[in-house]
Design a protein around this motif. Structure first.
Motif, PDB file in Angstrom:
ATOM      1  N   TYR A  33       0.943  -1.122   0.001  1.00 58.83           N
ATOM      2  CA  TYR A  33       0.219  -0.061   0.060  1.00 58.83           C
ATOM      3  C   TYR A  33       0.814   1.171   0.109  1.00 58.83           C
ATOM      4  O   TYR A  33       1.846   1.308   0.678  1.00 58.83           O
ATOM      5  CB  TYR A  33      -0.920   0.224   1.347  1.00 58.83           C
ATOM      6  N   TYR A  35       0.553   5.497   1.015  1.00 55.54           N
ATOM      7  CA  TYR A  35      -0.271   6.604   1.576  1.00 55.54           C
ATOM      8  C   TYR A  35       0.343   7.827   1.507  1.00 55.54           C
ATOM      9  O   TYR A  35       1.862   7.788   1.276  1.00 55.54           O
ATOM     10  CB  TYR A  35      -0.540   6.111   3.023  1.00 55.54           C
ATOM     11  N   GLN A  37       1.059  11.582   3.468  1.00 52.15           N
ATOM     12  CA  GLN A  37       0.591  12.457   4.364  1.00 52.15           C
ATOM     13  C   GLN A  37       0.973  13.615   4.497  1.00 52.15           C
ATOM     14  O   GLN A  37       2.622  13.857   4.664  1.00 52.15           O
ATOM     15  CB  GLN A  37       1.034  11.635   5.914  1.00 52.15           C
ATOM     16  N   LEU A  43      -3.589  10.165   6.901  1.00 54.97           N
ATOM     17  CA  LEU A  43      -3.183   9.638   6.039  1.00 54.97           C
ATOM     18  C   LEU A  43      -4.089   9.293   4.798  1.00 54.97           C
ATOM     19  O   LEU A  43      -5.030   8.925   5.037  1.00 54.97           O
ATOM     20  CB  LEU A  43      -2.639   8.316   6.206  1.00 54.97           C
ATOM     21  N   LEU A  91       4.294   7.034   2.538  1.00 54.22           N
ATOM     22  CA  LEU A  91       4.359   6.035   3.368  1.00 54.22           C
ATOM     23  C   LEU A  91       3.978   4.778   2.843  1.00 54.22           C
ATOM     24  O   LEU A  91       3.001   4.881   2.017  1.00 54.22           O
ATOM     25  CB  LEU A  91       3.416   6.182   4.665  1.00 54.22           C
ATOM     26  N   TYR A 103      -0.997  -4.195   8.926  1.00 50.16           N
ATOM     27  CA  TYR A 103       0.013  -3.716   8.214  1.00 50.16           C
ATOM     28  C   TYR A 103       1.223  -3.229   8.970  1.00 50.16           C
ATOM     29  O   TYR A 103       1.299  -2.915  10.080  1.00 50.16           O
ATOM     30  CB  TYR A 103      -0.368  -2.318   7.458  1.00 50.16           C
ATOM     31  N   PHE A 105       4.327  -0.580   8.444  1.00 52.96           N
ATOM     32  CA  PHE A 105       4.575   0.484   7.751  1.00 52.96           C
ATOM     33  C   PHE A 105       6.129   0.982   7.495  1.00 52.96           C
ATOM     34  O   PHE A 105       6.877   0.304   8.568  1.00 52.96           O
ATOM     35  CB  PHE A 105       3.791   1.875   8.229  1.00 52.96           C
ATOM     36  N   GLY A 106       6.697   1.567   6.520  1.00 53.18           N
ATOM     37  CA  GLY A 106       7.945   1.933   6.358  1.00 53.18           C
ATOM     38  C   GLY A 106       7.921   3.236   7.229  1.00 53.18           C
ATOM     39  O   GLY A 106       6.982   3.940   7.564  1.00 53.18           O
ATOM     40  N   SER A 107       9.250   3.908   7.144  1.00 51.62           N
ATOM     41  CA  SER A 107       9.737   5.209   7.822  1.00 51.62           C
ATOM     42  C   SER A 107       8.920   6.240   6.843  1.00 51.62           C
ATOM     43  O   SER A 107       8.994   7.594   7.166  1.00 51.62           O
ATOM     44  CB  SER A 107      10.717   5.374   8.266  1.00 51.62           C
ATOM     45  N   ARG A 110      10.121  11.757   2.885  1.00 48.83           N
ATOM     46  CA  ARG A 110       9.810  13.316   2.903  1.00 48.83           C
ATOM     47  C   ARG A 110      10.163  13.782   1.769  1.00 48.83           C
ATOM     48  O   ARG A 110      11.268  14.123   1.467  1.00 48.83           O
ATOM     49  CB  ARG A 110      10.268  13.856   4.159  1.00 48.83           C
TER      50      ARG A 110
ATOM     51  N   TYR B  36      -4.259   1.285  15.381  1.00 52.13           N
ATOM     52  CA  TYR B  36      -2.886   1.636  14.999  1.00 52.13           C
ATOM     53  C   TYR B  36      -2.542   2.859  15.618  1.00 52.13           C
ATOM     54  O   TYR B  36      -3.511   3.620  16.114  1.00 52.13           O
ATOM     55  CB  TYR B  36      -2.704   1.880  13.460  1.00 52.13           C
ATOM     56  N   GLN B  42       7.061   9.283  12.462  1.00 53.12           N
ATOM     57  CA  GLN B  42       7.304   7.714  12.314  1.00 53.12           C
ATOM     58  C   GLN B  42       5.895   7.201  11.234  1.00 53.12           C
ATOM     59  O   GLN B  42       4.921   8.058  11.188  1.00 53.12           O
ATOM     60  CB  GLN B  42       7.229   6.906  13.546  1.00 53.12           C
ATOM     61  N   GLY B  43       6.160   6.090  10.903  1.00 50.30           N
ATOM     62  CA  GLY B  43       5.001   5.463  10.018  1.00 50.30           C
ATOM     63  C   GLY B  43       3.968   4.784  11.231  1.00 50.30           C
ATOM     64  O   GLY B  43       4.418   4.583  12.251  1.00 50.30           O
ATOM     65  N   PRO B  44       2.812   4.661  10.850  1.00 50.78           N
ATOM     66  CA  PRO B  44       2.002   4.113  11.960  1.00 50.78           C
ATOM     67  C   PRO B  44       2.364   2.596  11.967  1.00 50.78           C
ATOM     68  O   PRO B  44       3.110   2.189  11.482  1.00 50.78           O
ATOM     69  CB  PRO B  44       0.332   3.922  11.104  1.00 50.78           C
ATOM     70  N   PHE B 101      -7.778   5.543   6.892  1.00 50.99           N
ATOM     71  CA  PHE B 101      -7.644   6.233   8.155  1.00 50.99           C
ATOM     72  C   PHE B 101      -8.392   7.352   8.236  1.00 50.99           C
ATOM     73  O   PHE B 101      -8.483   8.276   7.581  1.00 50.99           O
ATOM     74  CB  PHE B 101      -6.158   6.377   8.450  1.00 50.99           C
TER      75      PHE B 101
END
Lengths: 114, 111
Positions: A33, A35, A37, A43, A91, A103, A105-107, A110, B36, B42-44, B101
């Motif tokens: 996925y 997303y 932000q 998100l 993300l 899920y 998630f990665g970091s 940016r 979550y 940071q990511g969720p 979300f």
């Protein structure tokens, strides 16, 4: 790898340039996925890949956005002719198809468009 | 449409239990409740999920009402590191579906 890896972690680009963001999901995760932000916002879903099925592109905001995934491996999100409103953290997340554990998630990447 | 309603923000004293409510009055019989959280920058992070029975893991407990129209996430002994935005989501497990979300609850743990 142990987690979802995204690269680059930061990207500054000039308005009008194309950018490519990369996501390496967890090995064995069939779903992936993307997303977006924006600063201080929630998100926004962009696109979803599940195995070899046709991707769910319903969240892509314009035709400047596209994403690819080869099999169950790496995915790339491409933004063409970037605009300042594209500035955000992008993300990526992956998950198993069955035995849902949520899920991972990665970091994020940016992206700043100047 | 996030299908859930959460308070915008909450405060909790460090060391106390943080109880985060969520309303999901239109939940379907095959939809699970997922939680979550997203710590700043940071990511969720997945916390817990459940269908109708209460669930507990190393991070939190999830209490789901008998009619399944609401739930509460409990962090038993909140620490400053639990300061984050907490998202309550309903979705079908094992489904070909993406998570939508909502705005979540911004939890502030106070020293």
């Amino acid at each position: 790898g142990a987690g979802v890896s995204q690269s680059p972690s930061n990207k500054v680009t000039e308005k009008g340039k194309d950018v490519e963001l990369r996501c390496d999901p967890i090995s064995g995760h069939t779903a992936l996925y993307w997303y977006r932000q924006r600063l201080g916002q929630g998100l926004e879903f962009l696109i979803y890949f599940q195995g070899n099925s046709a991707p769910d592109k319903s969240g892509l905001p314009s035709d400047r956005f596209s994403a690819e995934r080869t099999g169950e491996s790496v995915s790339t999100l491409t933004i063409q002719r970037t605009q300042q409103e594209d500035s955000a953290v992008y993300l990526c997340a992956s998950s198993f198809r069955t035995g849902d554990y949520g899920y991972t998630f990665g970091s994020g990447t940016r992206l700043t468009v100047v | 449409d996030a299908k859930t309603t959460q308070p915008t923000s909450m405060d909790c004293a460090e060391g106390r239990a943080a109880n985060l409510p969520c309303n999901h009055s239109t939940i379907s019989g095959n939809e699970y409740v997922y939680w979550y959280r997203q710590i700043h920058s940071q990511g969720p992070q997945y916390i817990i999920h459940g269908l109708k029975n209460n669930e507990t893991n190393e991070m939190a407990s999830l209490i789901i009402t008998e009619d399944r129209k609401s739930s509460t996430l409990i962090l038993p002994h909140a620490t400053l590191r639990d300061t984050a935005v907490y998202y309550c989501i309903v979705r079908v497990a094992n489904g070909d579906d993406k998570i939508i979300f909502g705005k979540g609850t911004r939890l502030h743990i106070l020293p």
